[in-house]
Motif scaffolding. Structure first.
Motif, PDB file in Angstrom:
ATOM      1  N   CYS A 672       0.937  -1.187  -0.066  1.00 14.45           N
ATOM      2  CA  CYS A 672       0.093   0.036   0.068  1.00 14.45           C
ATOM      3  C   CYS A 672       0.883   1.353  -0.081  1.00 14.45           C
ATOM      4  O   CYS A 672       0.495   2.143  -0.631  1.00 14.45           O
ATOM      5  CB  CYS A 672      -0.951  -0.045   1.209  1.00 14.45           C
ATOM      6  N   LEU A 673       1.847   1.162   0.926  1.00 20.21           N
ATOM      7  CA  LEU A 673       2.916   2.378   0.677  1.00 20.21           C
ATOM      8  C   LEU A 673       3.465   2.786  -0.602  1.00 20.21           C
ATOM      9  O   LEU A 673       3.347   3.694  -1.210  1.00 20.21           O
ATOM     10  CB  LEU A 673       4.183   2.009   1.765  1.00 20.21           C
ATOM     11  N   ASN A 674       3.931   1.447  -1.196  1.00 23.70           N
ATOM     12  CA  ASN A 674       4.462   1.783  -2.671  1.00 23.70           C
ATOM     13  C   ASN A 674       3.348   2.075  -3.767  1.00 23.70           C
ATOM     14  O   ASN A 674       3.601   2.906  -4.421  1.00 23.70           O
ATOM     15  CB  ASN A 674       4.747   0.092  -2.997  1.00 23.70           C
ATOM     16  N   LEU A 675       1.899   1.645  -3.529  1.00 13.80           N
ATOM     17  CA  LEU A 675       1.067   2.381  -4.283  1.00 13.80           C
ATOM     18  C   LEU A 675       0.857   3.716  -4.166  1.00 13.80           C
ATOM     19  O   LEU A 675       0.569   4.410  -5.135  1.00 13.80           O
ATOM     20  CB  LEU A 675      -0.282   1.326  -4.044  1.00 13.80           C
ATOM     21  N   GLN A 676       0.970   4.356  -3.003  1.00 17.75           N
ATOM     22  CA  GLN A 676       0.652   5.438  -2.751  1.00 17.75           C
ATOM     23  C   GLN A 676       1.880   6.498  -3.394  1.00 17.75           C
ATOM     24  O   GLN A 676       1.662   7.584  -3.903  1.00 17.75           O
ATOM     25  CB  GLN A 676       0.542   5.695  -1.319  1.00 17.75           C
ATOM     26  N   VAL A 677       3.134   5.926  -3.091  1.00 15.04           N
ATOM     27  CA  VAL A 677       4.201   6.849  -3.760  1.00 15.04           C
ATOM     28  C   VAL A 677       3.832   6.658  -5.194  1.00 15.04           C
ATOM     29  O   VAL A 677       4.385   7.696  -5.778  1.00 15.04           O
ATOM     30  CB  VAL A 677       5.577   5.837  -3.239  1.00 15.04           C
ATOM     31  N   ALA A 678       3.619   5.556  -5.930  1.00 16.32           N
ATOM     32  CA  ALA A 678       3.371   5.613  -7.337  1.00 16.32           C
ATOM     33  C   ALA A 678       2.307   6.543  -7.533  1.00 16.32           C
ATOM     34  O   ALA A 678       2.181   7.321  -8.771  1.00 16.32           O
ATOM     35  CB  ALA A 678       3.057   4.122  -7.684  1.00 16.32           C
ATOM     36  N   GLU A 679       1.121   6.718  -6.924  1.00 15.11           N
ATOM     37  CA  GLU A 679       0.171   7.445  -7.063  1.00 15.11           C
ATOM     38  C   GLU A 679       0.687   8.972  -7.056  1.00 15.11           C
ATOM     39  O   GLU A 679       0.291   9.677  -8.064  1.00 15.11           O
ATOM     40  CB  GLU A 679      -0.725   7.270  -5.909  1.00 15.11           C
ATOM     41  N   LEU A 680       1.672   9.471  -6.041  1.00 16.54           N
ATOM     42  CA  LEU A 680       2.184  10.569  -6.026  1.00 16.54           C
ATOM     43  C   LEU A 680       2.953  10.878  -7.339  1.00 16.54           C
ATOM     44  O   LEU A 680       2.949  12.335  -7.780  1.00 16.54           O
ATOM     45  CB  LEU A 680       2.769  11.152  -4.672  1.00 16.54           C
ATOM     46  N   ALA A 681       3.927  10.027  -7.633  1.00 17.79           N
ATOM     47  CA  ALA A 681       4.662  10.126  -8.807  1.00 17.79           C
ATOM     48  C   ALA A 681       3.793  10.534 -10.138  1.00 17.79           C
ATOM     49  O   ALA A 681       4.012  11.254 -10.984  1.00 17.79           O
ATOM     50  CB  ALA A 681       5.298   8.813  -8.901  1.00 17.79           C
ATOM     51  N   ARG A 682       2.566   9.682 -10.335  1.00 18.48           N
ATOM     52  CA  ARG A 682       1.727   9.961 -11.412  1.00 18.48           C
ATOM     53  C   ARG A 682       1.078  11.401 -11.263  1.00 18.48           C
ATOM     54  O   ARG A 682       1.150  12.192 -12.458  1.00 18.48           O
ATOM     55  CB  ARG A 682       0.520   8.927 -11.424  1.00 18.48           C
ATOM     56  N   HIS A 683       1.098  11.943 -10.005  1.00 22.07           N
ATOM     57  CA  HIS A 683       0.371  13.401 -10.101  1.00 22.07           C
ATOM     58  C   HIS A 683       1.573  14.154 -10.505  1.00 22.07           C
ATOM     59  O   HIS A 683       1.406  15.366 -11.164  1.00 22.07           O
ATOM     60  CB  HIS A 683      -0.085  13.467  -8.867  1.00 22.07           C
ATOM     61  N   VAL A 684       2.830  14.333 -10.144  1.00 17.89           N
ATOM     62  CA  VAL A 684       3.894  14.994 -10.344  1.00 17.89           C
ATOM     63  C   VAL A 684       4.084  14.985 -11.810  1.00 17.89           C
ATOM     64  O   VAL A 684       4.511  15.901 -12.342  1.00 17.89           O
ATOM     65  CB  VAL A 684       5.153  14.429  -9.485  1.00 17.89           C
ATOM     66  N   ARG A 685       4.062  13.915 -12.333  1.00 17.97           N
ATOM     67  CA  ARG A 685       4.180  13.538 -13.937  1.00 17.97           C
ATOM     68  C   ARG A 685       3.072  14.279 -14.809  1.00 17.97           C
ATOM     69  O   ARG A 685       3.273  14.620 -15.784  1.00 17.97           O
ATOM     70  CB  ARG A 685       4.411  12.535 -14.281  1.00 17.97           C
ATOM     71  N   GLY A 686       1.951  14.731 -14.125  1.00 16.63           N
ATOM     72  CA  GLY A 686       0.841  15.284 -14.698  1.00 16.63           C
ATOM     73  C   GLY A 686      -0.066  14.274 -15.328  1.00 16.63           C
ATOM     74  O   GLY A 686      -0.921  14.304 -16.265  1.00 16.63           O
ATOM     75  N   GLU A 687       0.139  12.622 -15.008  1.00 11.70           N
ATOM     76  CA  GLU A 687      -0.577  11.614 -15.627  1.00 11.70           C
ATOM     77  C   GLU A 687      -1.956  11.672 -14.914  1.00 11.70           C
ATOM     78  O   GLU A 687      -2.820  10.963 -15.213  1.00 11.70           O
ATOM     79  CB  GLU A 687       0.106  10.390 -15.555  1.00 11.70           C
ATOM     80  N   ALA A 688      -2.009  12.118 -13.436  1.00  9.98           N
ATOM     81  CA  ALA A 688      -3.249  12.273 -12.681  1.00  9.98           C
ATOM     82  C   ALA A 688      -3.670  13.534 -12.300  1.00  9.98           C
ATOM     83  O   ALA A 688      -2.591  14.464 -11.829  1.00  9.98           O
ATOM     84  CB  ALA A 688      -2.958  11.286 -11.370  1.00  9.98           C
ATOM     85  N   PRO A 689      -4.923  13.904 -12.367  1.00 10.10           N
ATOM     86  CA  PRO A 689      -5.237  15.198 -12.149  1.00 10.10           C
ATOM     87  C   PRO A 689      -5.197  15.602 -10.450  1.00 10.10           C
ATOM     88  O   PRO A 689      -4.929  16.843 -10.383  1.00 10.10           O
ATOM     89  CB  PRO A 689      -6.683  15.264 -12.569  1.00 10.10           C
ATOM     90  N   GLU A 690      -4.888  14.683  -9.592  1.00  6.26           N
ATOM     91  CA  GLU A 690      -4.919  14.808  -8.257  1.00  6.26           C
ATOM     92  C   GLU A 690      -4.192  13.942  -7.499  1.00  6.26           C
ATOM     93  O   GLU A 690      -4.029  12.925  -8.002  1.00  6.26           O
ATOM     94  CB  GLU A 690      -6.188  15.232  -7.658  1.00  6.26           C
ATOM     95  N   TYR A 691      -3.735  14.221  -6.418  1.00  2.00           N
ATOM     96  CA  TYR A 691      -3.096  13.143  -5.710  1.00  2.00           C
ATOM     97  C   TYR A 691      -4.263  12.416  -4.687  1.00  2.00           C
ATOM     98  O   TYR A 691      -4.853  13.299  -3.887  1.00  2.00           O
ATOM     99  CB  TYR A 691      -1.988  13.563  -4.612  1.00  2.00           C
ATOM    100  N   ARG A 692      -4.492  11.419  -4.559  1.00  2.00           N
ATOM    101  CA  ARG A 692      -5.418  10.575  -3.984  1.00  2.00           C
ATOM    102  C   ARG A 692      -4.798  10.001  -2.530  1.00  2.00           C
ATOM    103  O   ARG A 692      -4.246   8.908  -3.020  1.00  2.00           O
ATOM    104  CB  ARG A 692      -6.348   9.803  -4.551  1.00  2.00           C
ATOM    105  N   PRO A 693      -4.919  10.298  -1.455  1.00  2.00           N
ATOM    106  CA  PRO A 693      -4.409   9.858  -0.248  1.00  2.00           C
ATOM    107  C   PRO A 693      -5.038   8.652   0.212  1.00  2.00           C
ATOM    108  O   PRO A 693      -6.021   8.278  -0.265  1.00  2.00           O
ATOM    109  CB  PRO A 693      -4.349  10.829   0.854  1.00  2.00           C
ATOM    110  N   MET A 694      -4.349   7.880   0.836  1.00  4.03           N
ATOM    111  CA  MET A 694      -4.879   6.505   1.693  1.00  4.03           C
ATOM    112  C   MET A 694      -5.705   6.893   2.625  1.00  4.03           C
ATOM    113  O   MET A 694      -5.239   7.651   3.669  1.00  4.03           O
ATOM    114  CB  MET A 694      -3.599   5.678   1.945  1.00  4.03           C
ATOM    115  N   GLU A 695      -6.813   6.597   2.625  1.00  2.00           N
ATOM    116  CA  GLU A 695      -7.898   6.814   3.786  1.00  2.00           C
ATOM    117  C   GLU A 695      -8.384   5.388   4.375  1.00  2.00           C
ATOM    118  O   GLU A 695      -9.038   4.480   3.362  1.00  2.00           O
ATOM    119  CB  GLU A 695      -9.120   7.700   3.266  1.00  2.00           C
ATOM    120  N   VAL A 696      -8.349   5.083   5.539  1.00  2.00           N
ATOM    121  CA  VAL A 696      -8.822   3.943   6.047  1.00  2.00           C
ATOM    122  C   VAL A 696     -10.341   4.188   6.363  1.00  2.00           C
ATOM    123  O   VAL A 696     -10.767   5.204   6.439  1.00  2.00           O
ATOM    124  CB  VAL A 696      -8.086   3.286   7.214  1.00  2.00           C
ATOM    125  N   ARG A 697     -11.215   2.912   6.111  1.00  2.00           N
ATOM    126  CA  ARG A 697     -12.589   3.089   6.591  1.00  2.00           C
ATOM    127  C   ARG A 697     -12.603   2.548   7.934  1.00  2.00           C
ATOM    128  O   ARG A 697     -12.114   1.705   8.516  1.00  2.00           O
ATOM    129  CB  ARG A 697     -13.252   2.169   5.439  1.00  2.00           C
TER     130      ARG A 697
END
Length: 697
Positions: A672-697
């Motif tokens: 999950c940590l690794n997926l979140q870092v990848a999520e931020l990397a996509r946002h930095v590259r402009g491939e994702a419109p926003e950074y979606r943080p990890m939220e537990v339910r």
């Protein structure tokens, strides 16, 4: 439980009370541990001293305060000098090294006020390289003639009466003077005979460098007062002059001053100039050229009769390394290689991904990162073919196939052989170094790690984009507060705190500046930790979050857990090619991995605080598992056994299954940590419109 009052505080204005304060003695121990060194005449090694550290430090303080302290004889042996000669070393016992280092810590600021700028040896922030550059600066200013000087047998010839007079002028505390005099006159044992000491200061004693500079300060002062350009590194110095006549005058003045100190120049002292060339501190000066080699006074080798590990990990790398590695996982099968499942001082943490996860690919079912933890003091990491060996006193304690190790975490004074170090560098297996008390030193790692220059170019640009930073910060802080609220909601129905957390989430989402976001984060922490304390069946003295240092068991566990989590995220950031020191929420400053600090926020509650709550309420760890501070300002520390237990449960937590909120994959927390870092990397590259943080339910 209130911390015990340090008896050294009875006379807080006394230098002696500062030297004997527990906090000073522990600071001194940290330095002794970093430097490692061999055992003294009593045979007690740094590792053995560390095994009963609290007891040993308390005994030392008691002996000092009761004036029953007497130093043991110094152990004399010889080491090779770079020029082919032999240098005598006289090494105190570890206990005495701690005491001397404590005195040096307190006296150094006092002595520094007296020292001159021309002195470069044994002083914080000064080095032989600076001395070499100073010589070059004088050359550029037209000082081309040189008195190339060295003092004959300086350390053996220091006059105690002269040194004592100088000490009495600066140190207005008879108890400290008494200590210094005892160390100066400590007997010397060479393996056969015990000798009294009437003059000289011991090369190998922590206090000697300070005393050496103090003794030669008269030389510095006199020459500078006479307008001479002197550059001194311990007893090795040069005087720069504009012509031969001035150099001859400087030579005579030097002889006269040294005579007053009952010293003399050695036979190698000469008058020369830059045209003929000369050697100083491992550098050769010829006209305007500097041909630099190893410093003349390089690091000393251990005597053959008292072998040290080929590399002392605690002193191999200091400060923040290039990469903090993750506290990762490993295969339990490596333990089977030893045939002994009770080996707990060093072990591979079990870490296979869940095989029953239908969403996991074959690659995801493999361990992501596998870490070898080494905690037993005095062991050595070696390499044999494709295996790591852990040895102590030449006995093999454990064998681990290198295939099962992705990284190594070492606590305290342990050794690593050169072949093992090279093997780790070739296989990109980083070695993380911590002191036995948990202080982080750094990482020994290969330079072949992942570096995505184009991604980092985007990252640097985004870090200067205030709107981008604000948007990411709001997402991170909002998720952090939500995850804190979720943890509280699972254990309490107390509506007031939950409602206040909801309001802070709304405020964080509508914040107009980064400072406002930081303010709402702080306000949420102020609400969360008292509510968190109320969930504990045993508060263990915890009332609020305290970081530097953690003074109660709860804060100690939180800090240790955050440290382990921090290194996990650091490794993921490096793997994804992002720059760990360039963040968007935390301020960028030298030596601070701001991006790692950003990403850790949303994981604190679901991983660390949740784990600590379980360990306390299930009575896995209790008050007896901690060394409580004996004076204000000292940290509360986990015992060795408790630290192992904490690491074990931390790894179990990291391996526990969860559903990633965005991909809906069933993964463990580390993935999950690794997926979140990848999520931020996509946002930095402009491939994702926003950074979606990890939220537990």
């Amino acid at each position: 439980m209130e911390p015990a009052v340090d008896v050294a505080d009875r006379n807080p204005k006394s230098l002696f009370s500062e030297v004997t304060r527990l906090s000073t003695l522990y600071r001194a121990w940290d330095r002794v541990e970093e430097n490692h060194g061999c055992a003294g005449v009593d045979g007690v090694t740094v590792e053995k001293y560390a095994s009963c550290l609290e007891e040993n430090i308390t005994k030392l303080q008691t002996a000092l305060l009761s004036e029953k302290y007497r130093p043991l004889p110094l152990l004399r042996f010889h080491v090779d000098k770079p020029d082919g000669g032999k240098r005598p070393l006289s090494v105190p016992a570890v206990r005495d090294r701690v005491g001397q280092t404590a005195a040096a810590l307190i006296l150094e600021p006092i002595f520094e006020k007296e020292f001159e700028d021309c002195s470069y040896a044994y002083r914080r922030g000064r080095s032989y390289q600076q001395a070499i550059q100073k010589v070059k600066q004088y050359y550029d200013q037209g000082f081309r003639w040189v008195v190339d000087a060295d003092i004959d047998a300086f350390f053996d010839e220091v006059n105690h009466a002269i040194l004592l007079a100088r000490l009495n002028a600066l140190v207005k505390d008879p108890q400290v003077i008494k200590l210094l005099l005892m160390w100066m006159k400590a007997k010397i044992y060479d393996g056969k005979t015990l000798s009294n000491v009437d003059k000289g200061i011991a090369q190998g004693s922590p206090i000697s460098p300070l005393l050496a500079n103090l003794y030669l300060d008269l030389l510095d002062e006199t020459l500078l007062d006479q307008g001479q350009r002197i550059v001194r590194f311990a007893d090795d110095f040069v005087i720069l002059c504009k012509d031969k006549e001035k150099a001859e005058e400087a030579m005579e003045l030097t002889k006269e001053v040294l005579g007053r100190l009952e010293l003399k120049l050695d036979d190698d002292t000469e008058l020369t100039d830059f045209n003929h060339g000369f050697h100083y501190l491992g550098a050769t000066f010829i006209r305007s050229l500097i041909l630099q080699k190893e410093p003349k006074r390089g690091k000393r080798k251990a005597p053959v009769s008292m072998p040290l590990p080929p590399l002392t990990l605690a002193s191999a790398i200091r400060g923040l390394g290039k990469r903090n590695t993750a506290m990762a996982q490993a295969l339990k099968s490596a333990l089977d290689d030893t045939g002994d499942e009770t080996m707990e001082e060093f072990y591979l943490m079990p870490s296979a991904a869940r095989k029953d996860s239908p969403e996991a690919s074959e690659s995801e079912k493999e361990p992501m990162l596998r870490t070898l933890f080494i905690q037993e003091q005095g062991v050595q990491l070696e390499k044999e073919d494709e295996r790591f060996l852990i040895t102590k006193h030449r006995k093999v304690l454990m064998k681990i196939p290198a295939l099962h190790v992705d990284q190594i975490i070492i606590f305290g004074s342990c050794g690593v052989t050169t072949p093992a170090m090279k093997f780790c560098l070739q296989r990109d297996i980083p070695i993380t170094l911590l002191s036995s008390r948990g202080q982080y030193y750094g990482v020994l790692e290969s330079t072949s790690g992942s570096t995505n220059v184009l991604l980092q170019k985007h990252q640097f640009a985004k870090s200067d984009d205030k709107e981008f930073c604000l948007k990411v910060a709001k997402a991170i802080v909002s998720a952090k507060i939500k995850n804190c609220r979720t943890l509280l909601r699972r254990h309490t129905n107390e509506r007031q705190t939950l409602d206040e957390m909801d309001r802070l989430i709304e405020k964080a989402n509508t914040a107009a500046t980064l400072d406002e976001v930081r303010g709402f984060e702080g306000a949420a922490a102020a609400k969360f930790f008292p509510a968190f304390a109320a969930l504990l069946k045993d508060s263990m003295g915890f009332t609020h979050r305290r970081r530097q240092p953690p003074t109660d068991p709860l804060n100690s566990m939180l800090s240790f857990g955050y440290t382990l989590l921090f290194y996990n995220i650091f490794a993921m950031v490096k793997t994804q090619g992002l720059h760990p020191y360039v963040g968007f929420f935390h301020e960028i400053r030298s030596g601070h991995p701001a991006l790692v600090s950003d990403l850790i926020e949303e994981f604190r509650a679901p991983i660390v605080e949740s784990l600590v709550l379980y360990l306390v309420n299930s009575k896995v760890l209790t008050m007896t598992d901690f060394a409580l501070p004996k004076e204000p300002g000292l940290p509360c520390l986990l015992s060795d056994a408790a630290r192992k237990l904490f690491i074990h449960h931390f790894e179990e937590k990291m391996n526990s299954p969860m559903t990633h909120p965005h991909t809906k994959f069933k993964v463990d927390y580390r993935r999950c940590l690794n997926l979140q870092v990848a999520e931020l990397a996509r946002h930095v590259r402009g491939e994702a419109p926003e950074y979606r943080p990890m939220e537990v339910r």
